[in-house]
Design a protein around this motif. Structure first.
Motif, short mmCIF file in Angstrom:
data_model
loop_
_atom_site.label_atom_id
_atom_site.label_comp_id
_atom_site.label_asym_id
_atom_site.label_seq_id
_atom_site.Cartn_x
_atom_site.Cartn_y
_atom_site.Cartn_z
N ASP A 82 0.84 -1.20 0.00
CA ASP A 82 0.00 0.00 0.00
C ASP A 82 0.87 1.25 0.00
O ASP A 82 2.11 1.17 -0.03
CB ASP A 82 -0.99 -0.01 1.18
CG ASP A 82 -0.29 0.01 2.53
OD1 ASP A 82 0.89 0.45 2.61
OD2 ASP A 82 -0.91 -0.40 3.53
N GLU A 83 0.24 2.41 0.06
CA GLU A 83 0.99 3.67 -0.04
C GLU A 83 1.89 3.92 1.16
O GLU A 83 2.79 4.78 1.12
CB GLU A 83 0.03 4.84 -0.21
CG GLU A 83 -0.91 5.11 0.95
CD GLU A 83 -2.19 4.27 0.87
OE1 GLU A 83 -3.18 4.68 1.53
OE2 GLU A 83 -2.21 3.25 0.17
N HIS A 84 1.67 3.17 2.25
CA HIS A 84 2.49 3.36 3.45
C HIS A 84 3.57 2.29 3.59
O HIS A 84 4.28 2.25 4.60
CB HIS A 84 1.60 3.34 4.69
CG HIS A 84 0.52 4.38 4.67
ND1 HIS A 84 0.79 5.73 4.68
CD2 HIS A 84 -0.84 4.27 4.60
CE1 HIS A 84 -0.35 6.41 4.64
NE2 HIS A 84 -1.34 5.54 4.59
N GLY A 85 3.67 1.41 2.60
CA GLY A 85 4.71 0.39 2.63
C GLY A 85 4.31 -0.91 3.28
O GLY A 85 5.13 -1.83 3.40
N GLY A 86 3.07 -1.01 3.71
CA GLY A 86 2.57 -2.26 4.27
C GLY A 86 2.01 -3.16 3.18
O GLY A 86 1.69 -2.69 2.07
N VAL A 87 1.88 -4.45 3.46
CA VAL A 87 1.28 -5.37 2.50
C VAL A 87 -0.20 -5.03 2.38
O VAL A 87 -0.94 -5.00 3.37
CB VAL A 87 1.46 -6.83 2.94
CG1 VAL A 87 0.72 -7.77 1.99
CG2 VAL A 87 2.93 -7.20 2.99
N ALA A 88 -0.65 -4.74 1.17
CA ALA A 88 -2.04 -4.35 0.94
C ALA A 88 -2.94 -5.58 1.05
O ALA A 88 -2.66 -6.63 0.45
CB ALA A 88 -2.19 -3.71 -0.43
#
Length: 478
Positions: free
Chosen positions: A282-288
């Protein structure tokens, strides 16, 4: 060519042995799935080794020191209080050691989970390398957690900053400790070290602590930290670090012997081969993920901190259960969006659901009880705190904030109330033990019930009812 890890595809490949991975693996194995868990360091994750367990053990020691110093207010004199940091560290290690066997590989193997120590990386949509050996999977669960962030402050790396991961390696109590970050971890550790005897300065870029929490709750925590000797530098950020000296954005400086950084965490997604598996971030670097914790690869799920969702152990545990049951059974269970949270300072701050500050904007009702009116708080001489209930138009509990001793214990009942749509009348009509700090939530619920009973429409209805009863009595008398 390396031999395959297993001959047949595993039902669930779990990457990461923290809370999310452990719960996911146990869930899958209990459902009869062939489960492989891969952990490159040690099972138990941040919670056991660097998070919940050691931090609460440290807080217990700090609380004992503070209570001893403050016992005079209750007529108990203890004399000078000294802290043996080596014995404090031994207590922290003992707590970890006592809990560790539940998360150890032997316990996992006994539950039917194959544990592999090593790294894992995807090589395709349904394949991975585990400890250098190929494996095929029917489903996989990414549960690699998150790591502390170190801000890009000039010179900070040379200062050897501590984080929530490495602070447990301290062998001596720092004489002067600077904490960067006024979130839950920064406040908890800052207060703990101050109570143990360090001279603590806490630096927070915002103009208050605990940004997401109720402003009144944050103010009470700030006052408590100051009473414990913590110097708060709010509204200013670190700009440059020299040996033993932190330069702030406002031009001032803070000397230190050790620097503790607590400004957030980032999901661990490096070296996992996510691109080869078709797993997007995702846009925050977490797995979407979607609401069921499924990723862009329909064979792969993700759970816990790696998703970038609230970084709480209880969230990771719930994620692990939901993701594993969905992956193994083909279900579409979703995660509960309402998350309880507790900051374990003194006083504790416990919250769930709609915050009081937003309630009035949404036309909701807030019932607040100050702990100065709660008998247990008065008896213990700890009256700084409050309990607030947020109620919707049907008088259902949709949010709550509790500030005070053992606030996290009270939050359990309120979490159930929010999840099940219980009303103020449900709480007020339930017999609670007396005297407890829980009395505050009952009093808040009773205040709402009594206010509604005093409303003109209700009073008018009661007058009609009394008239009908009198008429009936008169007819019976004839």
């Amino acid at each position: 060519m390396p031999q395959p890890l297993t001959g047949d595809p595993v039902d669930l490949l779990v990457i990461g042995g923290g809370t999310a991975g452990l719960v996911g693996a146990h869930t899958a194995a209990a459902l009869g799935a062939r489960t492989v868990l891969v952990e490159r360091e040690r099972t138990g994750g941040d919670c056991l080794w660097t998070g919940c367990v050691p931090s609460k053990a440290l807080l217990a020691a700090a609380t004992a020191a503070a209570d001893a110093r403050g016992a005079g207010r209750l007529g108990v004199d203890t004399g000078a209080v000294t802290v043996d940091f080596a014995r404090v560290r031994a207590h922290v290690r003992a707590a970890v050691t006592a809990i560790e066997p539940k998360d150890a590989p032997a316990a996992l193997e006994a539950a039917g989970i194959r544990v592999v120590k090593g790294s894992a990386a995807f090589t395709g949509p349904d394949t991975a390398l585990v400890d250098g050996r190929p494996v095929r999977f029917r489903a996989a669960l990414i549960a690699t957690g998150a790591a502390p962030l170190v801000p890009p402050v000039d010179g900070i790396d040379a200062a050897g900053p501590l984080t929530s991961d490495t602070v447990w390696e301290l062998e001596e109590l720092p004489r002067r400790l600077v904490v960067l970050g006024g979130g839950p971890i920064g406040c908890e550790l800052g207060q703990a070290f101050a109570r143990l005897g360090s001279q603590v300065t806490l630096v927070e870029g915002s103009d208050r602590l605990l940004g997401p929490e109720d402003p009144d709750a944050a103010a009470l925590v700030a006052a408590a930290l100051r009473r414990d000797g913590v110097e708060l530098r709010l509204g200013s950020e670190g700009r440059r670090v020299e040996p033993g000296l932190l330069h702030l954005a406002d031009g001032s400086t803070v000397p230190f012997d050790r620097l503790l950084v607590s400004v957030g965490r980032r999901p661990r997604t490096d070296d996992l081969g996510l691109d080869l598996a078709g797993v997007e971030l995702d846009e925050h670097g977490g797995v979407a993920t979607d609401g069921t914790l499924r990723t862009s690869n329909r064979r792969v799920w993700a759970a816990g901190d790696v998703t970038g969702k609230p970084f709480f152990t209880h969230v990771s545990g719930m994620h692990g259960s939901v993701a594993a049951s969905n992956a193994v059974l083909g279900l579409r269970r979703t995660v509960d969006p309402v998350v309880p949270r507790v900051t374990y300072t003194a006083p504790e701050v416990a919250s769930i659901g709609v915050p009081p500050a937003q309630a009035r904007e949404k036309g909701l009702t807030v019932r607040r009880v100050e702990h100065s009116t709660v008998d247990r708080a008065v008896a213990e001489g700890v009256t700084d705190g409050f309990t607030s209930l947020v109620l919707d138009g049907r008088r259902r509990v949709v949010g709550a904030v509790v500030v005070g001793p053992r606030a996290g214990e009270t939050l359990g009942e309120l979490s159930l109330a929010v999840r099940k749509g219980l009303t103020a009348s449900d709480l007020a009509g339930t017999t609670h033990a007396y005297p407890t700090y829980n009395d505050a939530l009952v009093d808040a619920a009773l205040a709402d019930v009594r206010t509604r009973l005093a409303a003109p429409l209700v009073r008018g209805g009661l007058r009609v009812l009394r008239w009908i009863r009198r008429a009936g009595d008169q007819r019976s008398a004839r």
